[in-house]
Design an enzyme around this catalytic site. Structure first.
Site, PDB file in Angstrom:
ATOM      1  N   GLU A 136       0.888  -1.100  -0.135  1.00 56.79           N
ATOM      2  CA  GLU A 136       0.063  -0.005  -0.054  1.00 56.79           C
ATOM      3  C   GLU A 136       0.847   1.275  -0.040  1.00 56.79           C
ATOM      4  O   GLU A 136       2.032   1.051   0.250  1.00 56.79           O
ATOM      5  CB  GLU A 136      -0.858  -0.017   1.162  1.00 56.79           C
ATOM      6  CG  GLU A 136      -1.886  -1.426   1.286  1.00 56.79           C
ATOM      7  CD  GLU A 136      -2.858  -1.152   2.478  1.00 56.79           C
ATOM      8  OE1 GLU A 136      -2.813  -0.207   3.216  1.00 56.79           O
ATOM      9  OE2 GLU A 136      -3.921  -1.982   2.327  1.00 56.79           O
ATOM     10  N   GLY A 140       4.651  -0.997   2.899  1.00 50.65           N
ATOM     11  CA  GLY A 140       5.235  -1.823   1.984  1.00 50.65           C
ATOM     12  C   GLY A 140       6.104  -2.911   2.595  1.00 50.65           C
ATOM     13  O   GLY A 140       5.790  -4.246   2.936  1.00 50.65           O
ATOM     14  N   ILE A 166       1.767  -3.049  -7.508  1.00 51.39           N
ATOM     15  CA  ILE A 166       1.195  -4.370  -7.763  1.00 51.39           C
ATOM     16  C   ILE A 166       1.357  -4.897  -9.042  1.00 51.39           C
ATOM     17  O   ILE A 166       0.994  -4.610 -10.166  1.00 51.39           O
ATOM     18  CB  ILE A 166      -0.414  -4.526  -7.425  1.00 51.39           C
ATOM     19  CG1 ILE A 166      -0.705  -3.822  -5.909  1.00 51.39           C
ATOM     20  CG2 ILE A 166      -0.936  -6.079  -7.302  1.00 51.39           C
ATOM     21  CD1 ILE A 166      -0.089  -4.485  -4.723  1.00 51.39           C
ATOM     22  N   GLN A 345      30.550  -1.668 -16.594  1.00 48.65           N
ATOM     23  CA  GLN A 345      32.021  -1.347 -16.297  1.00 48.65           C
ATOM     24  C   GLN A 345      33.027  -1.778 -17.503  1.00 48.65           C
ATOM     25  O   GLN A 345      33.717  -1.167 -17.988  1.00 48.65           O
ATOM     26  CB  GLN A 345      32.613  -1.478 -14.871  1.00 48.65           C
ATOM     27  CG  GLN A 345      33.800  -0.738 -14.497  1.00 48.65           C
ATOM     28  CD  GLN A 345      33.449   0.684 -14.429  1.00 48.65           C
ATOM     29  OE1 GLN A 345      32.533   1.161 -14.432  1.00 48.65           O
ATOM     30  NE2 GLN A 345      34.656   1.488 -14.554  1.00 48.65           N
ATOM     31  N   PHE A 347      32.043  -3.044 -20.233  1.00 42.85           N
ATOM     32  CA  PHE A 347      31.728  -2.295 -21.707  1.00 42.85           C
ATOM     33  C   PHE A 347      32.393  -0.998 -21.737  1.00 42.85           C
ATOM     34  O   PHE A 347      32.400  -0.326 -22.887  1.00 42.85           O
ATOM     35  CB  PHE A 347      30.302  -2.607 -21.957  1.00 42.85           C
ATOM     36  CG  PHE A 347      29.928  -3.736 -22.238  1.00 42.85           C
ATOM     37  CD1 PHE A 347      29.706  -4.944 -21.576  1.00 42.85           C
ATOM     38  CD2 PHE A 347      29.379  -3.761 -23.583  1.00 42.85           C
ATOM     39  CE1 PHE A 347      29.140  -6.160 -22.246  1.00 42.85           C
ATOM     40  CE2 PHE A 347      28.788  -4.964 -24.313  1.00 42.85           C
ATOM     41  CZ  PHE A 347      28.957  -6.060 -23.553  1.00 42.85           C
ATOM     42  N   GLU A 372       9.069  -7.745  -3.497  1.00 42.31           N
ATOM     43  CA  GLU A 372       9.117  -9.048  -2.614  1.00 42.31           C
ATOM     44  C   GLU A 372      10.184  -9.091  -1.507  1.00 42.31           C
ATOM     45  O   GLU A 372      10.540 -10.073  -0.949  1.00 42.31           O
ATOM     46  CB  GLU A 372       9.420 -10.420  -3.464  1.00 42.31           C
ATOM     47  CG  GLU A 372       8.358 -10.746  -4.301  1.00 42.31           C
ATOM     48  CD  GLU A 372       8.252 -12.139  -4.823  1.00 42.31           C
ATOM     49  OE1 GLU A 372       8.602 -13.120  -4.272  1.00 42.31           O
ATOM     50  OE2 GLU A 372       7.876 -12.228  -5.989  1.00 42.31           O
ATOM     51  N   THR A 374      12.660  -5.753   0.421  1.00 37.14           N
ATOM     52  CA  THR A 374      14.061  -5.313  -0.017  1.00 37.14           C
ATOM     53  C   THR A 374      15.119  -6.083   0.616  1.00 37.14           C
ATOM     54  O   THR A 374      14.901  -6.856   1.497  1.00 37.14           O
ATOM     55  CB  THR A 374      14.160  -3.801   0.450  1.00 37.14           C
ATOM     56  OG1 THR A 374      14.010  -4.008   2.075  1.00 37.14           O
ATOM     57  CG2 THR A 374      13.078  -3.102   0.074  1.00 37.14           C
TER      58      THR A 374
HETATM   59  N1  CAA Z   1       5.898 -18.071   8.078  1.00 31.91           N
HETATM   60  C1  CAA Z   1       4.947 -18.456   8.819  1.00 31.91           C
HETATM   61  N2  CAA Z   1       4.809 -17.483   9.918  1.00 31.91           N
HETATM   62  C2  CAA Z   1       5.419 -16.486   9.959  1.00 31.91           C
HETATM   63  C3  CAA Z   1       6.575 -16.188   8.975  1.00 31.91           C
HETATM   64  C4  CAA Z   1       6.726 -17.056   8.077  1.00 31.91           C
HETATM   65  N3  CAA Z   1       7.641 -16.786   6.887  1.00 31.91           N
HETATM   66  N4  CAA Z   1       7.002 -14.910   9.063  1.00 31.91           N
HETATM   67  C5  CAA Z   1       6.443 -14.396  10.534  1.00 31.91           C
HETATM   68  N5  CAA Z   1       5.251 -15.242  10.804  1.00 31.91           N
HETATM   69  C6  CAA Z   1       4.442 -15.209  11.968  1.00 31.91           C
HETATM   70  C7  CAA Z   1       5.360 -15.194  13.253  1.00 31.91           C
HETATM   71  O1  CAA Z   1       5.681 -16.550  13.704  1.00 31.91           O
HETATM   72  C8  CAA Z   1       4.643 -14.337  14.166  1.00 31.91           C
HETATM   73  O2  CAA Z   1       3.543 -15.173  14.547  1.00 31.91           O
HETATM   74  P1  CAA Z   1       3.020 -15.142  16.209  1.00 31.91           P
HETATM   75  O3  CAA Z   1       2.412 -13.976  16.688  1.00 31.91           O
HETATM   76  O4  CAA Z   1       1.963 -16.428  16.205  1.00 31.91           O
HETATM   77  O5  CAA Z   1       4.241 -15.687  16.977  1.00 31.91           O
HETATM   78  C9  CAA Z   1       3.800 -13.375  13.117  1.00 31.91           C
HETATM   79  O6  CAA Z   1       3.799 -13.784  11.968  1.00 31.91           O
HETATM   80  C10 CAA Z   1       4.347 -11.789  13.228  1.00 31.91           C
HETATM   81  O7  CAA Z   1       5.685 -12.289  12.919  1.00 31.91           O
HETATM   82  P2  CAA Z   1       6.686 -10.758  13.017  1.00 31.91           P
HETATM   83  O8  CAA Z   1       6.890 -10.487  14.359  1.00 31.91           O
HETATM   84  O9  CAA Z   1       8.090 -11.316  12.438  1.00 31.91           O
HETATM   85  O10 CAA Z   1       6.128  -9.700  12.103  1.00 31.91           O
HETATM   86  P3  CAA Z   1       6.714  -8.170  11.634  1.00 31.91           P
HETATM   87  O11 CAA Z   1       5.620  -7.255  11.797  1.00 31.91           O
HETATM   88  O12 CAA Z   1       7.965  -8.002  12.546  1.00 31.91           O
HETATM   89  O13 CAA Z   1       7.105  -8.372  10.249  1.00 31.91           O
HETATM   90  C11 CAA Z   1       8.123  -8.927   8.114  1.00 31.91           C
HETATM   91  C12 CAA Z   1       7.824  -9.232   9.674  1.00 31.91           C
HETATM   92  C13 CAA Z   1       9.130 -10.020   8.036  1.00 31.91           C
HETATM   93  C14 CAA Z   1       9.186  -7.684   8.144  1.00 31.91           C
HETATM   94  C15 CAA Z   1       7.293  -8.804   7.346  1.00 31.91           C
HETATM   95  O14 CAA Z   1       6.428  -7.583   7.567  1.00 31.91           O
HETATM   96  C16 CAA Z   1       7.697  -8.695   5.892  1.00 31.91           C
HETATM   97  O15 CAA Z   1       7.848  -9.716   5.271  1.00 31.91           O
HETATM   98  N6  CAA Z   1       7.782  -7.625   5.266  1.00 31.91           N
HETATM   99  C17 CAA Z   1       7.965  -7.660   3.744  1.00 31.91           C
HETATM  100  C18 CAA Z   1       7.045  -7.530   2.765  1.00 31.91           C
HETATM  101  C19 CAA Z   1       7.235  -7.713   1.660  1.00 31.91           C
HETATM  102  O16 CAA Z   1       8.052  -8.656   0.938  1.00 31.91           O
HETATM  103  N7  CAA Z   1       6.478  -7.118   0.657  1.00 31.91           N
HETATM  104  C20 CAA Z   1       6.609  -7.081  -0.619  1.00 31.91           C
HETATM  105  C21 CAA Z   1       5.379  -7.096  -1.342  1.00 31.91           C
HETATM  106  S1  CAA Z   1       5.024  -8.433  -2.685  1.00 31.91           S
HETATM  107  C22 CAA Z   1       5.819  -7.676  -4.131  1.00 31.91           C
HETATM  108  O17 CAA Z   1       6.663  -6.939  -3.937  1.00 31.91           O
HETATM  109  C23 CAA Z   1       5.259  -8.146  -5.238  1.00 31.91           C
HETATM  110  C24 CAA Z   1       4.577  -7.271  -6.201  1.00 31.91           C
HETATM  111  O18 CAA Z   1       3.665  -7.494  -6.885  1.00 31.91           O
HETATM  112  C25 CAA Z   1       5.477  -6.013  -6.649  1.00 31.91           C
END
Ligand code: CAA
Length: 392
Positions: A136, A140, A166, A345, A347, A372, A374
């Site tokens: 959003e 992100g 998206i 570089q 090239f 997906e 950073t």
């Molecule tokens: N598998 C299963 N469960 C998971 C998990 C995983 N990989 N990662 C976290 N969880 C669970 C945790 O166990 C936790 O659960 P409980 O509360 O039950 O213990 C819960 O989820 C919360 O986890 P965190 O405390 O780790 O969460 P967080 O808020 O600190 O955030 C983060 C974690 C990894 C930073 C996450 O926000 C993240 O991955 N951010 C990046 C998002 C992303 O990749 N965005 C890109 C969008 S897609 C795209 O780019 C494609 C497009 O179309 C352009």
């Protein structure tokens, strides 16, 4: 922490005959169909509908849809073999073809039998696209801060909010939307919904003009009082965050392999140029300043590829591969950026010109460090897995 040692030996780097044929099919398609159009589609930001249709016809799309639903049911490992080759051809076009893996991921991973049977077979029948509506304008990296809401109203939900960055949204038949069903519950208040993009209230706002991967559509859209049946909710209320994370665990090795494909392409161009270009009476390949760069490129590409293979292999064994997926995504994306920069570089002045292919590869590579998750988010995930290891 699951590591390669902890799941046992029996590792083989040899591909089966079927895997080799699959990779050759993807390489041939990339060389004969994708590459000739890559520069033109990049320049004009052309959505590659023709190549999506051809890839679909060859079975190079939706490769993870299970056989029980008429799909190929390929493994994560086989999927990344295809992904590397398509992105070797052009990562803008390769991403357009491969992004259904991300869009359909939540349905494959967490959908009910009925939901899988509803949403997946149409993707096989015709070259329909689907997308992953997580990011959003103000959320992100920090997914929990997303603001889109989904309010229950009888057997329906009403969605309001906006999504941006998206992939393929401008051409998608449906998108999985992540929205807050309970804004007070943090990550446990997020749920996932399949939303057909022709539902009243879904309004495409703009196609975004990008630095690289320009032939992939990246769009923003708004949701205003969008009504979907409760049957479109994937998993239970509050499971959306975990579904998003599990989907990204599954897709990041493939995206990482795409970065390897871009790096491999830049490396090949650099090697050929270094053999031909003469300075100080020698091909520049004979100068250590150049051939050490090429040696580092080859080493880092191989390391990145092996990390992708390891992450995919763990997935295919049914292991949780959060750590290895982030290893692969972080290292491959950063490697693609470094290798393509070094290829420019090698090239020299020509590398900076649009007339030569490495300029586009350097622009394309940058996106792998951003989408997906950073490279910094991958490090955050890796650090969490080291210091706060989770089970299951
Ligand atoms: N598998 C299963 N469960 C998971 C998990 C995983 N990989 N990662 C976290 N969880 C669970 C945790 O166990 C936790 O659960 P409980 O509360 O039950 O213990 C819960 O989820 C919360 O986890 P965190 O405390 O780790 O969460 P967080 O808020 O600190 O955030 C983060 C974690 C990894 C930073 C996450 O926000 C993240 O991955 N951010 C990046 C998002 C992303 O990749 N965005 C890109 C969008 S897609 C795209 O780019 C494609 C497009 O179309 C352009």
């Amino acid at each position: 922490m699951t590591t390669i040692e902890s799941v046992g030996t029996g590792v083989s780097f040899a591909l089966t005959d079927e895997q080799r044929s699959l990779r050759e099919l993807a390489r041939e398609f990339a060389a004969k169909e994708i590459r000739p159009k890559a520069a033109e589609y990049d320049e004009h930001q052309t959505h590659p509908a023709d190549l999506v249709a051809k890839a679909h016809g060859l079975g190079l799309m939706n490769v993870h849809v299970p056989e029980s639903l008429g799909g190929l049911g390929l493994s994560t490992f086989e999927g990344i073999l295809v992904g590397e080759e398509l992105n070797w051809g052009c990562s803008g076009i390769g991403t357009s073809i491969g992004a259904n893996g991300l869009g359909a991921g939540p349905v494959i991973i967490a959908g009910s039998e009925e939901q899988r049977a509803t949403w997946l077979p149409p993707l096989l029948e015709e070259p329909l696209l689907c997308s992953f509506g997580l990011s959003e304008p103000e959320a992100g990296s920090d997914v929990v801060k997303l603001k889109t809401t989904a309010q229950r109203r009888g057997d329906e939900y009403v969605l309001n909010g906006s999504k941006t960055f998206i992939t393929n949204a401008g051409h998608a038949a449906w998108t999985v939307i992540f929205a807050k069903t309970d804004p007070d519950k943090g990550h446990k208040g997020i749920s996932a919904f399949v939303v057909p993009m022709d539902t009243p209230g879904v309004e495409l706002e703009k196609h975004l003009d990008k630095m690289g991967q320009r032939s992939t559509d990246t769009s923003a859209f708004a949701l205003t009082d969008v009504v979907v049946p409760a049957a479109n909710r994937i998993g239970e209320e509050g499971e959306g965050f975990k579904i998003a994370m599990q989907t990204l665990d599954f897709t990041r090795p493939g995206t990482a392999a795409g970065a390897v494909g871009v790096a491999q392409a830049a490396f090949e161009y650099a090697v050929e140029y270094a053999k031909e270009r003469v300075t100080f009476d020698l091909p520049i390949a004979m100068h250590q300043g150049v051939n050490f760069m090429i040696a580092d490129m080859a080493t880092e590409i191989e390391a990145a590829r092996l990390l992708c293979w390891q992450a995919a292999w763990l997935h295919d064994r049914g292991e949780r591969a959060t750590l290895q997926s982030s290893f692969a995504k972080r290292f491959s994306a950063d490697t693609a950026m470094k290798v393509t920069t070094d290829a420019v570089q090698v090239f020299g002045g020509y590398g900076y010109m649009k007339e030569y292919p490495v300029e586009k590869l350097m622009r394309d590579a940058k996106l792998f460090q951003i989408y997906e998750g950073t490279s910094q988010i991958q490090r955050l995930v890796i650090a969490k897995e080291i210091f706060l290891p989770r089970n299951g």
